[in-house]
Design a protein around this motif. Structure first.
Motif, PDB file in Angstrom:
ATOM      1  N   ASP A   9       0.827  -1.209   0.000  1.00  0.00           N
ATOM      2  CA  ASP A   9       0.000   0.000   0.000  1.00  0.00           C
ATOM      3  C   ASP A   9       0.860   1.256   0.000  1.00  0.00           C
ATOM      4  OD1 ASP A   9      -2.663  -0.969  -0.052  1.00  0.00           O
ATOM      5  OD2 ASP A   9      -2.429  -1.649   2.006  1.00  0.00           O
ATOM      6  N   LEU A  10       1.853   1.272   0.877  1.00  0.00           N
ATOM      7  CA  LEU A  10       2.701   2.457   0.961  1.00  0.00           C
ATOM      8  C   LEU A  10       3.592   2.583  -0.263  1.00  0.00           C
ATOM      9  CD1 LEU A  10       3.695   2.532   4.729  1.00  0.00           C
ATOM     10  CD2 LEU A  10       1.812   3.668   3.570  1.00  0.00           C
ATOM     11  N   ARG A  12       2.745   1.879  -3.271  1.00  0.00           N
ATOM     12  CA  ARG A  12       1.939   2.509  -4.316  1.00  0.00           C
ATOM     13  C   ARG A  12       1.820   4.009  -4.079  1.00  0.00           C
ATOM     14  NH1 ARG A  12      -0.894  -2.397  -4.063  1.00  0.00           N
ATOM     15  NH2 ARG A  12      -2.392  -1.616  -2.536  1.00  0.00           N
ATOM     16  N   ILE A  13       1.745   4.404  -2.790  1.00  0.00           N
ATOM     17  CA  ILE A  13       1.685   5.836  -2.485  1.00  0.00           C
ATOM     18  C   ILE A  13       2.988   6.514  -2.835  1.00  0.00           C
ATOM     19  CG2 ILE A  13       1.691   7.476  -0.563  1.00  0.00           C
ATOM     20  CD1 ILE A  13      -1.072   6.693  -1.365  1.00  0.00           C
ATOM     21  N   ARG A  17       1.881   7.313  -6.722  1.00  0.00           N
ATOM     22  CA  ARG A  17       1.137   8.565  -6.514  1.00  0.00           C
ATOM     23  C   ARG A  17       2.059   9.777  -6.490  1.00  0.00           C
ATOM     24  NH1 ARG A  17      -4.561   7.910  -6.679  1.00  0.00           N
ATOM     25  NH2 ARG A  17      -5.011   5.817  -5.962  1.00  0.00           N
ATOM     26  N   HIS A  43      -0.665  15.442  -5.388  1.00  0.00           N
ATOM     27  CA  HIS A  43      -0.683  14.675  -4.140  1.00  0.00           C
ATOM     28  C   HIS A  43       0.281  15.242  -3.104  1.00  0.00           C
ATOM     29  CE1 HIS A  43      -2.230  11.704  -7.128  1.00  0.00           C
ATOM     30  NE2 HIS A  43      -3.087  11.471  -6.152  1.00  0.00           N
ATOM     31  N   ILE A  46      -0.077  14.491   0.612  1.00  0.00           N
ATOM     32  CA  ILE A  46       0.475  13.258   1.177  1.00  0.00           C
ATOM     33  C   ILE A  46       1.863  13.540   1.751  1.00  0.00           C
ATOM     34  CG2 ILE A  46       1.167  10.883   0.711  1.00  0.00           C
ATOM     35  CD1 ILE A  46      -0.805  10.865  -1.600  1.00  0.00           C
ATOM     36  N   VAL A 107      -3.754   3.959   3.971  1.00  0.00           N
ATOM     37  CA  VAL A 107      -3.534   5.296   3.428  1.00  0.00           C
ATOM     38  C   VAL A 107      -3.887   5.323   1.944  1.00  0.00           C
ATOM     39  CG1 VAL A 107      -1.083   4.878   2.961  1.00  0.00           C
ATOM     40  CG2 VAL A 107      -1.897   7.210   3.283  1.00  0.00           C
ATOM     41  N   THR A 108      -3.658   4.214   1.234  1.00  0.00           N
ATOM     42  CA  THR A 108      -4.027   4.153  -0.183  1.00  0.00           C
ATOM     43  C   THR A 108      -5.529   4.316  -0.364  1.00  0.00           C
ATOM     44  OG1 THR A 108      -2.158   2.695  -0.634  1.00  0.00           O
ATOM     45  CG2 THR A 108      -3.909   2.770  -2.271  1.00  0.00           C
ATOM     46  N   VAL A 111      -6.565   7.936   0.119  1.00  0.00           N
ATOM     47  CA  VAL A 111      -6.236   8.765  -1.047  1.00  0.00           C
ATOM     48  C   VAL A 111      -7.224   8.501  -2.171  1.00  0.00           C
ATOM     49  CG1 VAL A 111      -4.498   9.201  -2.820  1.00  0.00           C
ATOM     50  CG2 VAL A 111      -3.804   8.947  -0.433  1.00  0.00           C
ATOM     51  N   GLU A 112      -7.536   7.232  -2.407  1.00  0.00           N
ATOM     52  CA  GLU A 112      -8.473   6.897  -3.471  1.00  0.00           C
ATOM     53  C   GLU A 112      -9.873   7.423  -3.175  1.00  0.00           C
ATOM     54  OE1 GLU A 112      -8.026   2.699  -3.721  1.00  0.00           O
ATOM     55  OE2 GLU A 112      -6.273   2.810  -5.048  1.00  0.00           O
TER      56      GLU A 112
END
Length: 226
Positions: A9-10, A12-13, A17, A43, A46, A107-108, A111-112
């Motif tokens: 997940d992180l 991908r951020i 992102r 972003h 973030i 967190v993903t 954001v989504e």
């Protein structure tokens, strides 16, 4: 840079992102540099939530929250790069200005869902008190070292204290010497609820496997366990 133990997940951020060139070459191979720059700027909140105060970029960035500090040059090619300060970067520890409770989310997912982190902190669970920070609140960082925090808080109302450290097993927290528990904040960090008044908060990382006790025996971790 690339962290081999980071969660998907992180990753991908950080990598996609925020258009990082590390560990995301496959996802970004067809994305132009202009589009990568736009991804980062879209972003930026973030980066703000993660306390990112400085950004080093190979291309010029234009955003009202970014202040250009300089354009130094590097390498034998005299290549310029841009150094910016993010004016709204959140501190490593702070009292939340405003909180919103959400179901357990990464967190993903936040954001989504279009959540913005600049003014609101998102707490896991449905029964959290949604206080706003009192204008008379005071937070003093008395000691901050690797895996250890001592904080003094004074407030006329109850508050949410946010600690921008990964919510990993092994973290412990005590308020006025009484151990309590964390709630996950912003899908990756930690929050603890403080009643009104003056309080001493101690946080300590004991390690996922409790390895801090072995470090104490070696004299490498001097703090008494909570």
């Amino acid at each position: 840079g690339y962290e081999p133990f980071i969660s998907p997940d992180l990753l991908r951020i950080f990598a996609v992102r925020l258009a990082s060139t590390y560990s995301s070459q496959d996802e970004l191979k067809n994305v132009t540099y202009d589009d990568r720059r736009n991804l980062l700027l879209q972003h930026l909140d973030i980066v703000t939530m993660m306390g990112g105060r400085y950004i080093l970029s190979g291309m010029e960035l234009k955003h009202p929250d970014l202040r250009l500090l300089g354009i130094p040059r590097a390498s034998s090619y005299d290549t310029p790069f841009y150094v910016y300060e993010n004016a709204k970067a959140l501190p490593r520890v702070y009292l939340a200005s405003k909180v919103e409770t959400i179901p357990h989310s990464t967190v993903t997912e936040l954001v989504e869902a279009g959540k913005k982190f600049g003014t609101t902190t998102y707490l896991d669970g449905g029964d959290c008190d949604a206080e706003r920070r009192s204008a008379k609140s005071m937070l003093e960082v008395q000691k901050m070292e690797n895996g250890y925090f001592e904080l003094a808080v004074k407030s006329a109302t109850s508050q949410w204290l946010i600690i921008s450290e990964q919510n990993l097993p092994g973290w412990k927290v005590a308020i006025d010497g009484i151990e309590t528990s964390f709630i996950r904040a912003n899908g990756m960090y930690m929050a603890v609820h403080l009643p009104e008044g003056e309080h001493q908060v101690v946080m300590m990382y004991e390690g996922i496997l409790g390895e801090a006790k072995w470090l104490r025996r070696l004299g490498l971790f001097p703090y008494t366990p909570i």
